[in-house]
Design an enzyme around this catalytic site. Structure first.
Site, mmCIF file in Angstrom:
data_model
loop_
_atom_site.group_PDB
_atom_site.id
_atom_site.type_symbol
_atom_site.label_atom_id
_atom_site.label_comp_id
_atom_site.label_asym_id
_atom_site.label_seq_id
_atom_site.Cartn_x
_atom_site.Cartn_y
_atom_site.Cartn_z
ATOM 1 N N GLU A 433 36.379 33.617 44.598
ATOM 2 C CA GLU A 433 36.389 32.359 43.838
ATOM 3 C C GLU A 433 35.376 31.364 44.399
ATOM 4 O OE1 GLU A 433 40.416 30.920 43.396
ATOM 5 O OE2 GLU A 433 40.951 32.634 42.137
ATOM 6 N N GLU A 509 42.681 39.762 41.558
ATOM 7 C CA GLU A 509 43.857 38.993 41.954
ATOM 8 C C GLU A 509 44.740 38.875 40.725
ATOM 9 O OE1 GLU A 509 42.420 36.175 44.974
ATOM 10 O OE2 GLU A 509 43.941 34.836 44.181
HETATM 11 C C1 GAL Z 1 43.638 32.107 43.995
HETATM 12 C C2 GAL Z 1 42.996 32.226 45.370
HETATM 13 C C3 GAL Z 1 43.977 32.662 46.427
HETATM 14 C C4 GAL Z 1 45.240 31.879 46.294
HETATM 15 C C5 GAL Z 1 45.803 32.124 44.923
HETATM 16 C C6 GAL Z 1 47.142 31.515 44.662
HETATM 17 O O1 GAL Z 1 42.977 31.211 43.214
HETATM 18 O O2 GAL Z 1 41.936 33.133 45.331
HETATM 19 O O3 GAL Z 1 43.401 32.484 47.687
HETATM 20 O O4 GAL Z 1 44.951 30.550 46.494
HETATM 21 O O5 GAL Z 1 44.911 31.603 43.992
HETATM 22 O O6 GAL Z 1 47.566 31.823 43.343
#
Ligand code: GAL
Length: 816
Positions: A433, A509
């Site tokens: 990100e 993710e």
């Molecule tokens: C994403 C990020 C992670 C964590 C996650 C929580 O945006 O890459 O490190 O913060 O969200 O949902």
């Protein structure tokens, strides 16, 4: 499994003999360290009053013992990734632990006169952070990024035959992290002695350019450190062994190292045993450097033979077999142990994930300890190595952007050179990100980092995790990596696939569902960034974040063959980032985990297990202790992979249910929303396709807390001073039912050849210390972690509590 164990065992044994015969001695610098958590001007001086220094063993995390305080690294900041429009309070973002400030470590070392002429180096697997290393008050080198592994040649700084002082100064700035980074010499440090001519640090690179059922071609590149201008020819003998220690191939080459210090050798292995997460078969290479007949160095490289391909239509194939990545993201703290690496703790964690059906790990958002990759090779996990969470555009005031220009290339190269022999490693991620997604020339930097990866390892694709989809595509970043990863974008997979038919699609993710183990909230309904007064998220697994989804939504999209898989945020709860309770102290660790911070599975574990694993799963929730709710609806959920199930309350059927692919929440879970609570017995009966009863599970309304049950993950520990047993502590009633609401304080006493290392209970809002001899149960359970000593014998843990019948459990401590 047996063969893996035998292999691991033999590896340790032979490593010893190895060093004695080979001219290479590797000494783990674990004990005899002194530590002080403050800055001093003369910390590196040989003669120093050390009376205020604390004796420590490393790996050591100076902050994990606490105390917690809201004031520690209190951040007020705008997190654009979370959709913040203005700066907001983020208490507990880095766990409220005292990681900031300066810490010094010192260790006295003796080098024998007769070793003069040899080469000595120090290897650090990581030091948090801004490490400055001194030997005998002389500056040896520095490495600011706390997650990188590095090595320094210290030969010229040594006083042979005299006292030598190794000193390391570390400094952590506030607002340098957005999760708990730990503090100190939290990974292993080794002293390596070799002859001046030796195999360089991370000096071997093993690839397998051709693989068929009959033959594998193994290519070994070996870099030799030439020492003080040594001339003449040396020979390099590389012998390959399989997991049963049988010799499977050999190559010897002779070269003048002054002309060319890089050896390239090839060896054929017939009928190779291929590595995969399901069958993690390993090989190892022993490289012997010889001068005449004398072996002057010997080095071991573990590798695997496997063919991993990615295809836009079929996702990932492993040795030709289509394989979905059923992955989790993991931060590298170990819960109650903090960041101090412990292989046995990591093994516990990975094994639990494996039993869930998980086959992949994304090491977020930084290089993890080398033990992580060793275990992924051994236990069978596909691994993504991630370098950065920030490039030049910062997310936190003192984050990696302050280092990027001077260090990004070195840090990335260090990660690749260290890890590129691991068969588990499938991709390099250059960033998570990163904010350059929003910049017009963000692609330039992406290409710069992608090129570094390709130059150092052309065999693995480069990825990055993008959340800002439109910008990452528009600004060309997505095209500047080999495989763009998508954070929280299941709804766009098909569109991405259609518009970019050459891209390989995967969820870098996914989910970010939040829950607290055991804390069922009524009514059981979907909640987005839902806050409850007790700082717990509902265990009904229906709450998530404004940018994220429930597992069910992701799974629907994962059913497309072109999707290579997913990495759930997160496998375990981690210290820091207590979303959605970001501004609600005392929350200080995450709620995202499928497994809680102490290592106890939440209900979601069984939901994933029912979907991911091959084993039969039948799990029922919630508990059945709802005093005050008699006659009211208390929904019952069943996580199973049997085709249907029926719920009974005190013998009354609430009907049989099957999965309904047309309803999102009923596609993967069975739900009864009309079940009326009456104390007694909640029963689920699962049926086979043909209607036959397959399995039954019962939960009874528990009486008052009466006894303590202790369950260990192992009966035996090895006497190596670092092996761990995870003891799950459950509060039970007189009939042996779990008391699901119990919060009794449990006291521990450990006697014999071990100690109580840490305690935990999975409560993200608890300020009780992890290093203590007591712990409150959280929804009926807590965890005690026992560490072996160096003597064989027995270790006994006794658990007691007011009004509870005490219990004890004894473990064997056997030879290393
Ligand atoms: C994403 C990020 C992670 C964590 C996650 C929580 O945006 O890459 O490190 O913060 O969200 O949902």
């Amino acid at each position: 499994m047996a063969s893996i164990f035998a292999f691991a065992l033999c590896f340790t044994i032979s490593k010893k003999t190895f060093s004695q015969q080979s001219g290479r001695t590797i000494k783990e610098l674990r004990s005899g360290w002194l530590f002080i958590h403050k800055d001093i001007s003369n910390g590196a001086q040989n003669v120093l009053d050390e009376k205020d220094w604390q004796k420590v063993e490393i790996p050591h995390d100076w902050a994990i013992s606490g105390p917690f305080s809201e004031e520690n690294d209190l951040q007020t900041t705008k997190v654009t990734e979370d959709g913040d429009r203005k700066a907001m309070l983020r208490s507990g973002r880095t766990a409220g632990l005292p990681y900031e400030g300066v810490g010094w470590y010192r260790k006295h070392l003796v080098f024998n006169e007769q070793d003069k002429g040899n080469a000595f180096s120090l290897e650090f697997d990581g030091a948090m952070s801004h490490a400055k290393v001194f030997l005998n008050d002389k500056f040896v080198g520095e490495w600011p990024y706390g997650y990188s592994s590095f090595s320094f040649d210290i030969t010229r700084f040594i006083n042979f035959g005299k006292d030598n002082v190794l000193a390391v100064r570390l400094e952590n700035q506030v607002e340098s992290a957005r999760w708990y980074p730990g503090a100190g010499l939290y990974r292993n440090v080794r002293l390596v002695e070799t002859s001046p001519v030796h195999i360089a640090h991370w000096g071997t690179f093993v690839t397998t350019p051709k693989i068929s059922a009959a033959l594998a071609l193994v290519k070994i590149q070996t870099n030799i450190e030439t020492g003080n201008g040594e001339t003449g020819k040396i020979s390099l003998e590389t012998i390959l062994f399989n997991q049963s220690n049988e010799k499977v191939g050999k190559n010897t080459s002779i070269q003048d190292i002054q002309k060319n210090n890089k050896f390239i050798q090839e060896v054929n292995i017939s009928n190779p045993q291929l590595w995969s997460a399901e069958h993690p078969k390993l090989y190892y290479a022993v490289s012997k450097v010889k001068k005449g007949e004398q072996v002057i160095d010997q080095y071991r490289t573990i590798f695997g033979i496997r063919k991993i391909n990615f295809h836009p239509q079929t996702g990932m194939t492993v040795n030709g077999i289509p394989t979905k990545l059923k992955g989790v993201c993991l931060h590298d703290d170990l819960g109650p142990l903090g960041m101090a690496i412990n292989k046995s703790a990591l093994r516990y964690r990975l094994k639990l994930l494996k039993q869930m059906g998980c086959n992949a790990v994304r090491g977020t958002h930084n290089p993890h300890a080398p033990e992580m990759l060793e275990l992924c090779d051994e236990l069978g996990f596909y691994y993504i190595d991630e370098a950065f969470d920030e490039w030049k555009a910062g997310k936190v005031k003192n984050g990696y952007h302050t280092l990027f220009d001077g260090w990004a290339k070195k840090d990335l190269e260090a990660m690749i050179e260290r890890d590129r022999n691991h068969p588990a490693l499938i991709m390099y991620s250059i960033g998570n990100e990163i904010r350059e997604q929003g910049e017009k020339d963000g692609a330039k930097l992406t290409k710069y980092l992608t090129d570094i990866c390709h130059a150092n390892d052309a065999t693995r694709p480069v990825t990055a995790a993008f959340n800002n989809m439109d910008s990452a595509i528009m600004n060309g970043l997505a095209n500047a990596v080999d495989i763009p990863g998508w954070n929280y974008k299941p709804g766009f997979y098909t569109l991405l696939h259609q518009k970019h038919p050459k891209w390989i699609i995967y969820g870098s993710e996914t989910a970010s569902t939040v829950s607290s183990r055991g804390a069922y909230k009524l009514p059981a309904k979907i909640g987005i960034m839902k806050l409850w007064p007790d700082n717990q998220s509902s265990a009904y697994d229906l709450e998530y974040c404004s940018w994220s989804q429930l597992p069910d939504i992701e799974w629907k999209k994962q059913e497309n063959d072109f999707v290579a898989g997913e990495f759930v945020w997160t496998g375990y709860d981690y210290l820091g980032e207590p979303t959605p309770y970001n501004a609600n102290w005392p929350s200080r660790s995450s709620y995202f985990g499928i497994i809680d911070l102490s290592g106890i599975p939440k209900d979601r574990y069984y939901l994933y297990q029912s979907h991911w694993s091959n084993q039969k799963v039948l799990h029922i929730l919630p508990h059945w202790n709802w005093k005050g709710h008699e006659g009211e609806v208390v929904p019952v959920f069943v996580y199973t992979n049997y085709p249907s199930a029926e719920v009974f309350i005190n013998g009354k059927s609430y009907g049989k249910k099957t999965f309904d692919k047309n309803s999102l929440l009923d596609s993967y879970r069975l739900r009864w929303e009309n079940t009326i609570y009456q104390p007694g017995e909640l029963k689920v009966v699962a049926y086979e396709k043909n209607g036959k009863v397959a399995e039954t599970k019962v939960i009874k309304t528990a009486g008052s807390p009466s006894t303590i049950e202790l369950k260990s993950n192992t009966t035996q520990l090895s006497a190596n001073g670092e092996d761990l047993a995870f003891i799950t502590v459950s509060i039970k009633d007189i009939y042996g039912n779990l008391c699901p609401l119990a919060d009794n304080v449990v006291h521990f006493k450990v006697t014999g050849e071990g100690k109580l290392r840490a305690v935990g209970n999975g409560n993200s809002a608890s300020l009780e210390p992890f290093e203590a001899d007591y712990r409150k149960a959280f929804y009926g359970k807590c965890m005690a972690i026992i560490q072996s000593g160096h003597q064989t014998g027995k270790v006994t843990i006794e658990a007691s509590g007011v009004g509870l019948k005490a219990s004890n459990l004894t473990l064997e401590i056997s030879t290393k």
